[in-house]
Design a protein around this motif. Structure first.
Motif, PDB file in Angstrom:
ATOM      1  N   PRO A 174       0.816  -1.214   0.000  1.00 14.97           N
ATOM      2  CA  PRO A 174       0.000   0.000   0.000  1.00 14.97           C
ATOM      3  C   PRO A 174       0.852   1.268   0.000  1.00 14.97           C
ATOM      4  O   PRO A 174       0.414   2.311  -0.496  1.00 14.97           O
ATOM      5  N   ASN A 175       2.066   1.188   0.539  1.00 15.47           N
ATOM      6  CA  ASN A 175       2.918   2.372   0.572  1.00 15.47           C
ATOM      7  C   ASN A 175       3.507   2.707  -0.793  1.00 15.47           C
ATOM      8  O   ASN A 175       3.745   3.883  -1.095  1.00 15.47           O
ATOM      9  N   SER A 184      14.732  -3.336  -4.022  1.00 10.69           N
ATOM     10  CA  SER A 184      14.962  -1.893  -3.915  1.00 10.69           C
ATOM     11  C   SER A 184      14.078  -1.169  -4.922  1.00 10.69           C
ATOM     12  O   SER A 184      13.561  -1.783  -5.856  1.00 10.69           O
ATOM     13  N   ILE A 185      13.916   0.122  -4.713  1.00 12.72           N
ATOM     14  CA  ILE A 185      13.247   0.954  -5.731  1.00 12.72           C
ATOM     15  C   ILE A 185      14.169   2.106  -6.118  1.00 12.72           C
ATOM     16  O   ILE A 185      13.707   3.174  -6.528  1.00 12.72           O
ATOM     17  N   TYR A 232       9.296   4.211   0.258  1.00 14.13           N
ATOM     18  CA  TYR A 232      10.031   2.956   0.467  1.00 14.13           C
ATOM     19  C   TYR A 232      10.352   2.773   1.950  1.00 14.13           C
ATOM     20  O   TYR A 232      10.210   1.686   2.499  1.00 14.13           O
ATOM     21  N   ASP A 233      10.770   3.851   2.586  1.00 11.30           N
ATOM     22  CA  ASP A 233      11.065   3.800   4.017  1.00 11.30           C
ATOM     23  C   ASP A 233       9.820   3.395   4.816  1.00 11.30           C
ATOM     24  O   ASP A 233       9.913   2.618   5.773  1.00 11.30           O
ATOM     25  N   LYS A 234       8.672   3.911   4.422  1.00 10.51           N
ATOM     26  CA  LYS A 234       7.428   3.534   5.100  1.00 10.51           C
ATOM     27  C   LYS A 234       7.111   2.059   4.879  1.00 10.51           C
ATOM     28  O   LYS A 234       6.626   1.386   5.796  1.00 10.51           O
ATOM     29  N   GLU A 251       6.606  -0.143   8.054  1.00  8.57           N
ATOM     30  CA  GLU A 251       5.234  -0.547   8.341  1.00  8.57           C
ATOM     31  C   GLU A 251       4.867  -1.933   7.820  1.00  8.57           C
ATOM     32  O   GLU A 251       3.944  -2.560   8.337  1.00  8.57           O
ATOM     33  N   GLU A 252       5.588  -2.422   6.812  1.00 16.60           N
ATOM     34  CA  GLU A 252       5.227  -3.696   6.203  1.00 16.60           C
ATOM     35  C   GLU A 252       6.238  -4.811   6.476  1.00 16.60           C
ATOM     36  O   GLU A 252       5.850  -5.956   6.712  1.00 16.60           O
ATOM     37  N   ILE A 253       7.528  -4.488   6.452  1.00 20.14           N
ATOM     38  CA  ILE A 253       8.547  -5.525   6.615  1.00 20.14           C
ATOM     39  C   ILE A 253       8.980  -5.688   8.065  1.00 20.14           C
ATOM     40  O   ILE A 253       9.091  -6.811   8.571  1.00 20.14           O
TER      41      ILE A 253
END
Length: 235
Positions: A11-12, A67-68, A90-92, A96-98
């Motif tokens: 979602p991020n 990575s992005i 990406y930081d989020k 929040e996800e990983i």
């Protein structure tokens, strides 16, 4: 060695995201790829094999995210502000996800952040932004100043993702609890960056190890030697 491939809609990022996970238990390590590298890069270049013993013995569980970079810091087709914002997203994703997955699957509330070359930047940026969630930083030939990728642009997203800028004023108490290794080759394009950042940490009285490896260069053979050595020092 147990290997799992994960793919989900982030979602991020608003798109599919991929990751490889090695091992089934142990201290969780977030291992970033090099510049524009993919989630399978550490496996393909033998870095996972170099630390296989730690994985098979249940000492560490390794999470290798994609990575992005090609859509953020390295994407010259978009504005510098958009590059920095994309990295913020990406930081989020990481936070929040990983990170919650790593905590849930291993039972640890703090992790190891590691990476080679530009992955060393990612590891350091994540560790210093979230020192309450990172016990150890293992940066191998990393950089710590992102301003060269934004063409003179500067905003909050650049500042708060640029360790050379935000670290002097960062007084989070957990920074002084972190085990920090700055590994770099003696013949390394990133040597000056590591020596400069080491001085910054010294000025803050933050214990760390600047490990300059003799007779080595900025490449995988050096990193395959460094990472198992550093992991062997983790208590």
């Amino acid at each position: 060695m147990i290997e799992n491939y994960l793919k989900w809609h982030s979602p991020n990022l608003g798109k599919e995201f991929e990751m490889l996970v090695f091992g089934d238990k142990g201290f969780p390590m977030l291992l970033f790829p090099t510049s524009m590298g993919r989630y399978y890069e550490s496996k393909d270049f033998g870095l996972i094999d170099a630390i296989r013993w730690f994985i098979e013995e249940g000492r560490i569980k390794v999470y290798c995210p994609d990575s992005i970079d090609a859509e953020s810091w390295y994407c010259t087709d978009i504005s510098p502000a958009q590059r920095a914002f994309n990295h913020h997203c990406y930081d989020k994703l990481l936070r929040e996800e990983i990170l919650p997955r790593m905590e849930d699957e291993t039972g640890y509330q703090r992790i190891v952040a590691a990476g080679c070359s530009f992955g060393g930047y990612h590891a350091a940026n994540f560790a210093f932004r979230y020192p309450d969630k990172v016990s150890y930083l293992l940066s191998l030939s990393g950089i710590f100043d992102i301003k060269g990728r934004v063409d003179g642009h500067y905003d909050d997203n650049v500042y708060y993702h640029n360790p050379m800028d935000f670290m002097p004023g960062n007084q989070h108490e957990d920074l002084w609890r972190m085990g920090i290794v700055l590994g770099v080759a003696d013949n390394d394009v990133c040597r000056h960056s590591n020596e400069q950042f080491s001085r910054l940490l010294t000025e803050k009285k933050m214990a760390h190890w600047l490990d300059v490896r003799p007779h080595t260069s900025h490449d995988w053979p050096a990193w395959r030697e460094m990472l198992p050595h550093y992991l062997s020092l983790i208590k």
